[in-house]
Design a protein around this motif. Sequence first.
Motif, PDB file in Angstrom:
ATOM      1  N   MET A   1      33.213  39.125  39.335  1.00 20.32           N
ATOM      2  CA  MET A   1      32.163  39.462  38.365  1.00 20.32           C
ATOM      3  C   MET A   1      31.797  38.209  37.573  1.00 20.32           C
ATOM      4  SD  MET A   1      32.299  42.282  35.298  1.00 20.32           S
ATOM      5  CE  MET A   1      31.027  42.297  34.033  1.00 20.32           C
ATOM      6  N   ARG A   2      30.502  37.946  37.439  1.00 19.87           N
ATOM      7  CA  ARG A   2      30.036  36.789  36.675  1.00 19.87           C
ATOM      8  C   ARG A   2      29.841  37.183  35.214  1.00 19.87           C
ATOM      9  NH1 ARG A   2      26.513  36.956  41.186  1.00 19.87           N
ATOM     10  NH2 ARG A   2      27.073  35.446  42.804  1.00 19.87           N
ATOM     11  N   TRP A   3      30.689  36.695  34.350  1.00 16.80           N
ATOM     12  CA  TRP A   3      30.578  37.038  32.939  1.00 16.80           C
ATOM     13  C   TRP A   3      30.805  35.847  32.011  1.00 16.80           C
ATOM     14  CZ3 TRP A   3      34.778  36.166  29.786  1.00 16.80           C
ATOM     15  CH2 TRP A   3      36.018  35.957  30.429  1.00 16.80           C
ATOM     16  N   GLU A   4      31.484  34.810  32.487  1.00 14.16           N
ATOM     17  CA  GLU A   4      31.778  33.662  31.636  1.00 14.16           C
ATOM     18  C   GLU A   4      30.487  33.022  31.123  1.00 14.16           C
ATOM     19  OE1 GLU A   4      32.974  34.123  34.637  1.00 14.16           O
ATOM     20  OE2 GLU A   4      35.150  33.783  34.705  1.00 14.16           O
ATOM     21  N   GLY A   5      30.478  32.707  29.849  1.00 13.93           N
ATOM     22  CA  GLY A   5      29.326  32.046  29.245  1.00 13.93           C
ATOM     23  C   GLY A   5      28.287  32.996  28.689  1.00 13.93           C
ATOM     24  N   ASN A   6      28.415  34.291  28.989  1.00 13.52           N
ATOM     25  CA  ASN A   6      27.472  35.261  28.437  1.00 13.52           C
ATOM     26  C   ASN A   6      27.841  35.612  26.994  1.00 13.52           C
ATOM     27  OD1 ASN A   6      26.120  35.305  30.872  1.00 13.52           O
ATOM     28  ND2 ASN A   6      27.057  37.214  31.590  1.00 13.52           N
ATOM     29  N   ARG A   7      26.929  36.253  26.315  1.00 14.28           N
ATOM     30  CA  ARG A   7      27.123  36.601  24.913  1.00 14.28           C
ATOM     31  C   ARG A   7      28.331  37.515  24.718  1.00 14.28           C
ATOM     32  NH1 ARG A   7      25.775  40.628  21.212  1.00 14.28           N
ATOM     33  NH2 ARG A   7      24.891  42.019  22.809  1.00 14.28           N
ATOM     34  N   GLU A   8      29.067  37.275  23.641  1.00 13.81           N
ATOM     35  CA  GLU A   8      30.176  38.144  23.265  1.00 13.81           C
ATOM     36  C   GLU A   8      29.758  39.028  22.093  1.00 13.81           C
ATOM     37  OE1 GLU A   8      34.020  36.250  22.774  1.00 13.81           O
ATOM     38  OE2 GLU A   8      33.316  34.544  23.954  1.00 13.81           O
ATOM     39  N   SER A   9      30.209  40.263  22.098  1.00 16.92           N
ATOM     40  CA  SER A   9      29.873  41.183  21.020  1.00 16.92           C
ATOM     41  C   SER A   9      30.662  40.855  19.754  1.00 16.92           C
ATOM     42  CB  SER A   9      30.185  42.624  21.448  1.00 16.92           C
ATOM     43  OG  SER A   9      29.973  43.523  20.377  1.00 16.92           O
ATOM     44  N   GLU A  10      30.005  41.097  18.629  1.00 15.93           N
ATOM     45  CA  GLU A  10      30.676  40.961  17.331  1.00 15.93           C
ATOM     46  C   GLU A  10      31.379  42.259  16.945  1.00 15.93           C
ATOM     47  OE1 GLU A  10      30.853  38.191  15.370  1.00 15.93           O
ATOM     48  OE2 GLU A  10      29.903  37.129  17.034  1.00 15.93           O
ATOM     49  N   ALA A  83      40.396  39.255  25.780  1.00 20.40           N
ATOM     50  CA  ALA A  83      39.556  39.726  24.681  1.00 20.40           C
ATOM     51  C   ALA A  83      38.129  39.211  24.841  1.00 20.40           C
ATOM     52  CB  ALA A  83      40.132  39.282  23.337  1.00 20.40           C
ATOM     53  N   LYS A  84      37.981  37.985  25.324  1.00 17.99           N
ATOM     54  CA  LYS A  84      36.650  37.437  25.584  1.00 17.99           C
ATOM     55  C   LYS A  84      35.942  38.258  26.667  1.00 17.99           C
ATOM     56  CE  LYS A  84      35.937  32.984  25.927  1.00 17.99           C
ATOM     57  NZ  LYS A  84      35.020  32.713  24.788  1.00 17.99           N
ATOM     58  N   PHE A  85      36.698  38.659  27.677  1.00 14.27           N
ATOM     59  CA  PHE A  85      36.119  39.439  28.765  1.00 14.27           C
ATOM     60  C   PHE A  85      35.586  40.779  28.260  1.00 14.27           C
ATOM     61  CE2 PHE A  85      36.883  42.868  31.895  1.00 14.27           C
ATOM     62  CZ  PHE A  85      35.944  42.510  32.846  1.00 14.27           C
ATOM     63  N   VAL A  86      36.413  41.528  27.539  1.00 12.47           N
ATOM     64  CA  VAL A  86      35.963  42.846  27.073  1.00 12.47           C
ATOM     65  C   VAL A  86      34.857  42.708  26.041  1.00 12.47           C
ATOM     66  CG1 VAL A  86      38.146  43.988  27.640  1.00 12.47           C
ATOM     67  CG2 VAL A  86      37.815  43.035  25.350  1.00 12.47           C
ATOM     68  N   THR A  88      32.575  40.416  26.092  1.00  4.55           N
ATOM     69  CA  THR A  88      31.374  40.100  26.861  1.00  4.55           C
ATOM     70  C   THR A  88      30.822  41.339  27.547  1.00  4.55           C
ATOM     71  OG1 THR A  88      32.181  37.841  27.220  1.00  4.55           O
ATOM     72  CG2 THR A  88      30.434  38.612  28.673  1.00  4.55           C
ATOM     73  N   VAL A  89      31.710  42.145  28.116  1.00  5.32           N
ATOM     74  CA  VAL A  89      31.262  43.388  28.757  1.00  5.32           C
ATOM     75  C   VAL A  89      30.626  44.305  27.719  1.00  5.32           C
ATOM     76  CG1 VAL A  89      32.009  45.485  29.950  1.00  5.32           C
ATOM     77  CG2 VAL A  89      32.943  43.262  30.623  1.00  5.32           C
ATOM     78  N   LEU A  90      31.247  44.424  26.551  1.00 10.28           N
ATOM     79  CA  LEU A  90      30.683  45.266  25.499  1.00 10.28           C
ATOM     80  C   LEU A  90      29.304  44.760  25.100  1.00 10.28           C
ATOM     81  CD1 LEU A  90      31.146  47.654  23.548  1.00 10.28           C
ATOM     82  CD2 LEU A  90      32.032  45.982  21.894  1.00 10.28           C
ATOM     83  N   ALA A  91      29.146  43.442  24.954  1.00  4.80           N
ATOM     84  CA  ALA A  91      27.841  42.872  24.613  1.00  4.80           C
ATOM     85  C   ALA A  91      26.799  43.219  25.667  1.00  4.80           C
ATOM     86  CB  ALA A  91      27.957  41.356  24.462  1.00  4.80           C
ATOM     87  N   ASP A  92      27.212  43.205  26.920  1.00  5.72           N
ATOM     88  CA  ASP A  92      26.294  43.522  28.002  1.00  5.72           C
ATOM     89  C   ASP A  92      25.840  44.977  27.924  1.00  5.72           C
ATOM     90  OD1 ASP A  92      26.090  41.744  30.979  1.00  5.72           O
ATOM     91  OD2 ASP A  92      25.048  43.635  30.685  1.00  5.72           O
ATOM     92  N   THR A  93      26.774  45.870  27.597  1.00  2.00           N
ATOM     93  CA  THR A  93      26.377  47.279  27.432  1.00  2.00           C
ATOM     94  C   THR A  93      25.433  47.428  26.247  1.00  2.00           C
ATOM     95  OG1 THR A  93      28.260  47.920  26.008  1.00  2.00           O
ATOM     96  CG2 THR A  93      28.582  48.072  28.399  1.00  2.00           C
ATOM     97  N   GLN A 225      22.397  39.278  36.869  1.00  2.00           N
ATOM     98  CA  GLN A 225      23.069  39.050  38.155  1.00  2.00           C
ATOM     99  C   GLN A 225      24.585  38.884  37.973  1.00  2.00           C
ATOM    100  OE1 GLN A 225      20.039  36.947  37.479  1.00  2.00           O
ATOM    101  NE2 GLN A 225      19.192  38.906  38.149  1.00  2.00           N
ATOM    102  N   ILE A 226      25.200  39.917  37.459  1.00  2.00           N
ATOM    103  CA  ILE A 226      26.628  39.855  37.137  1.00  2.00           C
ATOM    104  C   ILE A 226      27.522  40.144  38.336  1.00  2.00           C
ATOM    105  CG2 ILE A 226      26.209  40.522  34.734  1.00  2.00           C
ATOM    106  CD1 ILE A 226      27.290  43.343  35.508  1.00  2.00           C
ATOM    107  N   LEU A 227      26.975  40.737  39.405  1.00  2.00           N
ATOM    108  CA  LEU A 227      27.803  41.225  40.502  1.00  2.00           C
ATOM    109  C   LEU A 227      28.091  40.153  41.543  1.00  2.00           C
ATOM    110  CD1 LEU A 227      26.203  44.739  41.090  1.00  2.00           C
ATOM    111  CD2 LEU A 227      28.252  44.174  39.763  1.00  2.00           C
ATOM    112  N   GLU A 228      29.322  40.163  42.022  1.00  2.00           N
ATOM    113  CA  GLU A 228      29.742  39.298  43.118  1.00  2.00           C
ATOM    114  C   GLU A 228      30.218  40.187  44.270  1.00  2.00           C
ATOM    115  OE1 GLU A 228      31.450  35.275  41.209  1.00  2.00           O
ATOM    116  OE2 GLU A 228      32.660  37.036  40.729  1.00  2.00           O
TER     117      GLU A 228
END
Length: 292
Positions: A1-10, A83-86, A88-93, A225-228
């Motif tokens: 999954m491509r997520w590194e560098g994307n926005r993180e939720s506050e 924590a960065k991963f979750v 980022t996923v939360l920000a994406d949602t 384009q998050i999917l690999e």
Amino acid sequence: MRWEGNRESENVEDRRGQGGGGGRPVFGGRSIGIGTIVIALVGGWVLGVNPLTLLGMLSGGGPVAIEQPQAPAQRPPADDQMAKFVSTVLADTEDVWRKLFTEAGGQYRDPTLVLFRGATRTACGQGQAAMGPFYCPADQKVYIDLGFYETLKNRLGAPGEFAQAYVIAHEVGHHVQNLLGITAKMDQMRQRMSEVQYNGMSVRLELQADCFAGVWANKAQDARQILENGDIEAAMNAAAKIGDDALQRGSGGAVVPESFTHGSSAQRQRWFSNGLKSGSVKACDTFSASAL
């Protein structure tokens, strides 16, 4: 999954450095003893139902109160990769559902994601790591002990980052249901239904959350384009591993469809796929579906 560098939720609250709290949860104005809590935890693990829901049912339902205030919220450490991963996923949602709500003429309210370890207090009662991730509509927060991901990978056989993202997206799906008033309607119907009837409605609620997770994946893929390769298979595998029939079989018991609260493996895969392929909230109307 491509997520590194994307926005993180506050909207992430880190309670992992805090104790689980000593107070017992109070349901319907009555304190629940440890025996009831044990029954709910065992039932939750075997049946795949949120034990907080079982606690409410066992105590006769009613409003929930918490005996002690929670400590001030803290942000997770900047160098915590999981924590960065979750976050980022939360920000994406957030990005996906804000846009969808705006397009429908509404306004999305972001949920908070709470990271905890072992146990924590919630507006729905005492949360335990053994429950797995869950959403509390009373405080509009998603709760997760990140140790669950090790359980998902090693005990349930569902590895992969996108499988982990699917878990968060499913719980955010419950938040969407709460904002749309679906959760409140379910609570109203509970008083007029038998346990078997309510289980059937609960399955439809959970399958809709799976479908909403698929809608998120569809829109996130279009936008970022998050999917690999292998990501969709990982999510479908996770959906299968946490189906009620799979969990009951894995616990060594018989498969009892009348006790299902989340849906079978095939149903969970089907509805996640419906959302993923369509990208449409309208395609997630499990309550009107004649067949699940």
